[in-house]
Design a protein around this motif. Structure first.
Motif, PDB file in Angstrom:
ATOM      1  N   SER A 213      -5.641   7.187  -4.588  1.00 38.96           N
ATOM      2  CA  SER A 213      -6.318   7.724  -3.394  1.00 38.96           C
ATOM      3  C   SER A 213      -6.641   6.340  -2.607  1.00 38.96           C
ATOM      4  O   SER A 213      -6.749   5.206  -3.195  1.00 38.96           O
TER       5      SER A 213
ATOM      6  N   ARG B 282       1.346   6.705   3.937  1.00 35.37           N
ATOM      7  CA  ARG B 282       1.645   7.453   3.068  1.00 35.37           C
ATOM      8  C   ARG B 282       2.725   8.377   3.575  1.00 35.37           C
ATOM      9  O   ARG B 282       3.631   9.111   2.830  1.00 35.37           O
ATOM     10  N   TYR B 283       2.407   8.684   4.777  1.00 37.68           N
ATOM     11  CA  TYR B 283       3.155   9.927   5.540  1.00 37.68           C
ATOM     12  C   TYR B 283       4.303   9.420   6.515  1.00 37.68           C
ATOM     13  O   TYR B 283       5.237  10.143   6.949  1.00 37.68           O
TER      14      TYR B 283
ATOM     15  N   ALA C 195       0.370   4.283  -2.363  1.00 38.69           N
ATOM     16  CA  ALA C 195      -0.294   5.525  -1.912  1.00 38.69           C
ATOM     17  C   ALA C 195       0.041   6.653  -2.391  1.00 38.69           C
ATOM     18  O   ALA C 195      -0.690   7.672  -2.368  1.00 38.69           O
ATOM     19  N   GLY C 196       1.255   7.097  -3.152  1.00 36.76           N
ATOM     20  CA  GLY C 196       1.609   8.180  -3.815  1.00 36.76           C
ATOM     21  C   GLY C 196       0.870   8.611  -5.124  1.00 36.76           C
ATOM     22  O   GLY C 196       0.623   9.686  -5.223  1.00 36.76           O
TER      23      GLY C 196
ATOM     24  N   SER D  21       0.925  -1.245   0.082  1.00 39.05           N
ATOM     25  CA  SER D  21       0.095  -0.135  -0.128  1.00 39.05           C
ATOM     26  C   SER D  21       1.014   1.166   0.111  1.00 39.05           C
ATOM     27  O   SER D  21       0.618   2.328  -0.739  1.00 39.05           O
ATOM     28  N   LYS D  22       2.044   1.255   0.683  1.00 40.17           N
ATOM     29  CA  LYS D  22       2.853   2.421   0.716  1.00 40.17           C
ATOM     30  C   LYS D  22       3.502   2.740  -0.568  1.00 40.17           C
ATOM     31  O   LYS D  22       3.699   3.896  -0.739  1.00 40.17           O
TER      32      LYS D  22
ATOM     33  N   TYR E 278      -3.906   3.177   5.220  1.00 36.66           N
ATOM     34  CA  TYR E 278      -3.619   3.467   4.234  1.00 36.66           C
ATOM     35  C   TYR E 278      -2.891   4.709   3.753  1.00 36.66           C
ATOM     36  O   TYR E 278      -1.840   4.990   3.274  1.00 36.66           O
ATOM     37  N   VAL E 279      -3.575   5.687   4.504  1.00 36.37           N
ATOM     38  CA  VAL E 279      -3.196   7.212   4.630  1.00 36.37           C
ATOM     39  C   VAL E 279      -1.976   7.365   5.363  1.00 36.37           C
ATOM     40  O   VAL E 279      -1.078   7.795   5.079  1.00 36.37           O
TER      41      VAL E 279
END
Length: 291
Positions: free
Chosen positions: A29, A86-87, A25-26, A21-22, A82-83
């Motif tokens: 959505s 991303r960070y 993720a970029g 997922s990472k 998931y979000v």
């Protein structure tokens, strides 16, 4: 050890799911990724039912409310994690996730009326301290509050899901455990996925579809594990996520863990193990008293 082994296998699949997922993720959505994840699960389940009869037991349930809450918690955990990845690095996200065993103890005590000894609460506090050791430097430097907040919310949702799985352990079969969250996930994320749709390449299609297979396998293993042990008994074995996340971070993303992450992780693992020992001793003490 059947329950712990199933749980650790499920956590392993979740680790691979989050790493994949990472990578996605970029470019995609959360709605699109989670929609395809649940669509794969739903399509695979229906295909198996159509081809091989009725594997996995019936779809109908005597506990629609629990299944509804479970579907909501699974969707929340999927979207927020998931979000989060991303960070955040996987190691940082999983350090937040490591508070799940302690949240599970609290939920098991409140909703399942399972006895939790005082020592387990004490070690829970130590575990939260270990998380703060690892994350305090980043918070002080203005680390991603969005990532940390999403990881925390996802962890709460995951702990709720663990508790609900245990509450549904009396229902035979696993088909309903896949059907209802998959159907709800497809319906809830479908409109947003269509609105924010990005065209995947051939490789990205494979990654997005593999996410569904990984999520399905992890979900089933987790549900089966909770049929062989209580949340309080199984929760500490989730510490396998720490070395897994550090390894994936290093091999896939080239992120080396800092000293504070290693130290904080060691404190959390120690707290999990000692908390499990306290719960186990209390359980055996009660069983011995009954005999």
């Amino acid at each position: 050890m059947r329950g712990p082994l199933l749980l650790m296998a499920g956590i392993g699949l979740f680790g691979l799911l989050d790493a994949n997922s990472k990578l996605l993720a970029g470019d995609f959505s959360a709605a699109q990724a989670i929609f395809l994840r649940h669509a794969v699960l739903l399509g695979l389940l229906l295909a198996l039912r159509g081809s091989f009869g009725w594997p996995g037991g019936p779809f109908r349930t005597a506990h629609p409310l629990l299944h509804g809450l479970r579907a909501c918690s699974m969707l929340t955990a999927g979207l927020t994690f998931y979000v989060a990845v991303r960070y955040l690095s996987l190691a940082d996200a999983y350090l937040i996730f490591f508070t799940a065993p302690f949240m599970t103890l609290l939920l098991a005590r409140i909703f399942l009326k399972e006895r939790v000894p005082r020592a387990a609460w004490l070690w829970s506090g130590v575990g939260f301290g270990g998380v703060m050791i690892a994350l305090a430097p980043q918070l002080g430097e203005g680390g991603s509050l969005i990532g940390f907040a999403c990881a925390l919310l996802g962890t709460v949702a995951y702990a709720v899901n663990i508790t609900l799985n245990r509450g549904l352990r009396a229902e035979p079969g696993i088909a309903r455990l896949v059907l209802w969250p998959s159907l709800f996930g497809v319906l809830a994320t479908g409109p947003f996925a269509a609105w924010y749709w990005a065209a995947p390449s051939a490789l990205e299609w494979v990654q997005l579809l593999v996410n569904g297979l990984l999520a399905g396998g992890a979900t089933i293993l987790l549900a089966l594990a909770l049929r062989h042990g209580t949340p309080a008994r199984l929760a500490p074995f989730e510490f396998i996520a720490l070395p897994l996340s550090v390894t994936l971070d290093l091999l896939v993303f080239g992120n080396r863990p800092g000293l504070e992450v290693i130290l904080g992780g060691a404190v959390v693992v120690l707290a999990c193990v000692m908390s499990e020992r306290a719960v186990s001793r209390a359980h055996h003490g009660i069983s011995g008293g009954k005999r």
